[in-house]
Enzyme design. Sequence first.
Site, PDB file in Angstrom:
ATOM      1  N   THR A  16       0.800  -1.214   0.000  1.00 21.20           N
ATOM      2  CA  THR A  16       0.000   0.000   0.000  1.00 21.20           C
ATOM      3  C   THR A  16       0.841   1.276   0.000  1.00 21.20           C
ATOM      4  O   THR A  16       0.301   2.377   0.021  1.00 21.20           O
ATOM      5  CB  THR A  16      -0.945   0.034   1.218  1.00 21.20           C
ATOM      6  OG1 THR A  16      -0.161  -0.067   2.416  1.00 21.20           O
ATOM      7  CG2 THR A  16      -1.961  -1.093   1.158  1.00 21.20           C
ATOM      8  N   ILE A  19       7.801   0.992  -2.277  1.00 22.95           N
ATOM      9  CA  ILE A  19       8.180   0.085  -3.361  1.00 22.95           C
ATOM     10  C   ILE A  19       7.034  -0.857  -3.709  1.00 22.95           C
ATOM     11  O   ILE A  19       6.761  -1.114  -4.879  1.00 22.95           O
ATOM     12  CB  ILE A  19       9.444  -0.708  -2.971  1.00 22.95           C
ATOM     13  CG1 ILE A  19      10.661   0.227  -2.927  1.00 22.95           C
ATOM     14  CG2 ILE A  19       9.690  -1.856  -3.940  1.00 22.95           C
ATOM     15  CD1 ILE A  19      11.926  -0.413  -2.375  1.00 22.95           C
ATOM     16  N   ARG A  39      -2.212  -5.371   5.446  1.00 19.76           N
ATOM     17  CA  ARG A  39      -2.852  -5.491   6.759  1.00 19.76           C
ATOM     18  C   ARG A  39      -3.982  -4.473   6.906  1.00 19.76           C
ATOM     19  O   ARG A  39      -5.026  -4.778   7.456  1.00 19.76           O
ATOM     20  CB  ARG A  39      -1.805  -5.296   7.862  1.00 19.76           C
ATOM     21  CG  ARG A  39      -2.343  -5.484   9.259  1.00 19.76           C
ATOM     22  CD  ARG A  39      -1.233  -5.635  10.279  1.00 19.76           C
ATOM     23  NE  ARG A  39      -0.302  -4.531  10.255  1.00 19.76           N
ATOM     24  CZ  ARG A  39       0.741  -4.436  11.086  1.00 19.76           C
ATOM     25  NH1 ARG A  39       0.974  -5.405  11.963  1.00 19.76           N
ATOM     26  NH2 ARG A  39       1.547  -3.413  11.022  1.00 19.76           N
ATOM     27  N   ASP A  65      -1.238 -10.194   6.918  1.00 25.29           N
ATOM     28  CA  ASP A  65      -0.585  -9.780   8.153  1.00 25.29           C
ATOM     29  C   ASP A  65       0.527 -10.783   8.425  1.00 25.29           C
ATOM     30  O   ASP A  65       0.263 -11.940   8.773  1.00 25.29           O
ATOM     31  CB  ASP A  65      -1.582  -9.751   9.309  1.00 25.29           C
ATOM     32  CG  ASP A  65      -0.964  -9.237  10.603  1.00 25.29           C
ATOM     33  OD1 ASP A  65       0.279  -9.139  10.685  1.00 25.29           O
ATOM     34  OD2 ASP A  65      -1.729  -8.937  11.540  1.00 25.29           O
ATOM     35  N   ASN A  92       7.337  -8.803  -0.961  1.00 29.87           N
ATOM     36  CA  ASN A  92       7.870  -7.470  -0.714  1.00 29.87           C
ATOM     37  C   ASN A  92       7.990  -7.141   0.768  1.00 29.87           C
ATOM     38  O   ASN A  92       8.752  -6.252   1.136  1.00 29.87           O
ATOM     39  CB  ASN A  92       6.971  -6.432  -1.402  1.00 29.87           C
ATOM     40  CG  ASN A  92       7.424  -5.011  -1.132  1.00 29.87           C
ATOM     41  OD1 ASN A  92       8.534  -4.633  -1.482  1.00 29.87           O
ATOM     42  ND2 ASN A  92       6.570  -4.230  -0.480  1.00 29.87           N
ATOM     43  N   SER A 146      17.614  -6.727  -0.349  1.00 30.76           N
ATOM     44  CA  SER A 146      18.241  -5.427  -0.098  1.00 30.76           C
ATOM     45  C   SER A 146      19.727  -5.531  -0.390  1.00 30.76           C
ATOM     46  O   SER A 146      20.328  -6.599  -0.220  1.00 30.76           O
ATOM     47  CB  SER A 146      18.029  -5.015   1.362  1.00 30.76           C
ATOM     48  OG  SER A 146      18.834  -3.893   1.694  1.00 30.76           O
ATOM     49  N   TYR A 159      18.303  -7.139  10.096  1.00 33.19           N
ATOM     50  CA  TYR A 159      17.756  -6.898   8.767  1.00 33.19           C
ATOM     51  C   TYR A 159      18.697  -7.428   7.693  1.00 33.19           C
ATOM     52  O   TYR A 159      18.279  -8.116   6.757  1.00 33.19           O
ATOM     53  CB  TYR A 159      17.531  -5.400   8.574  1.00 33.19           C
ATOM     54  CG  TYR A 159      16.881  -5.027   7.265  1.00 33.19           C
ATOM     55  CD1 TYR A 159      15.524  -5.219   7.061  1.00 33.19           C
ATOM     56  CD2 TYR A 159      17.620  -4.444   6.237  1.00 33.19           C
ATOM     57  CE1 TYR A 159      14.912  -4.855   5.869  1.00 33.19           C
ATOM     58  CE2 TYR A 159      17.027  -4.074   5.041  1.00 33.19           C
ATOM     59  CZ  TYR A 159      15.669  -4.279   4.863  1.00 33.19           C
ATOM     60  OH  TYR A 159      15.072  -3.917   3.671  1.00 33.19           O
ATOM     61  N   ASP A 195       8.938   7.002   1.944  1.00 38.44           N
ATOM     62  CA  ASP A 195       8.649   7.677   3.216  1.00 38.44           C
ATOM     63  C   ASP A 195       9.410   7.029   4.360  1.00 38.44           C
ATOM     64  O   ASP A 195       9.818   7.707   5.307  1.00 38.44           O
ATOM     65  CB  ASP A 195       7.144   7.645   3.506  1.00 38.44           C
ATOM     66  CG  ASP A 195       6.345   8.548   2.575  1.00 38.44           C
ATOM     67  OD1 ASP A 195       6.954   9.458   1.974  1.00 38.44           O
ATOM     68  OD2 ASP A 195       5.127   8.331   2.443  1.00 38.44           O
TER      69      ASP A 195
END
Length: 267
Positions: A16, A19, A39, A65, A92, A146, A159, A195
């Site tokens: 939503t 990316i 979600r 979720d 994603n 990544s 991560y 963002d």
Amino acid sequence: MCESLKNKVALVTASTHGIGLAIVKNLAQKGATVYMAARRLEYADELASSMNQEFGWNVKTVCFDAYDETCYSEMMKTISEQEGRLDILVNNFGTSNPMKDRSIEDTEWKEFRETVDVDLESVFRTTQEALPLLKIRGGSIINISSIGGNVPDISQIAYGTSKAAINYLTKLFAVQLGRYQIRSNAVLPGMTATDAVKDNLSDHFRDMFLHQTPLNRMATPEEIAAAVAYFASDEAAFTTGQILEVAGGFGLGTPVYGDLMNGSNRR
């Protein structure tokens, strides 16, 4: 409008914003029926309705979720009932708390474990649940990893570890699922103008990162989505097991590259 993905059914998790949303738009523009897995389902419904009305696309929604054990099978049940197949799966979803996910000295085991667990589960379980639908006609799995999974960093140890493991899973899927004509590839974004980057990274950190990036700018979400669309398309029909960095060349230079480009010690 190019409809190179016409008659294809796609699923994009966590889609939503950023990316994920750019990927949805790119695939839908190319003619695919795209499921936004999110979600916040009401918000996803609003986005899908707006895009469909404005552009004539076929974007649908499904609840996702990553922390809900029952979500994975329910998501695929919905797609099975509505479409009967799945051609494109884009994993994603990914999460990390930069304030808590730091170095090995500064990161609590609980934070490390929780981040790695959910990031890997979102890829493994979504893919596993999708297999019966992907096997029907063959298809394409694209994992959003990544550059941090390839280049060790001084922070975000959980991560980076999860993304490195996702790179391995990508190749493993390619080996194990090729006999079903299911391809598996990964796209590794560098710093991307979303963002999340604006909200979580300081200007100083962004500047340091870009000094190590030969193209000297952030990627746009649309540039990441373009790489995903390639792997999703028939143009990549004989491409599998590939780990594609879309990072502006980050990490290619010598260790002193950033200092040199910053002008402090030009040769």
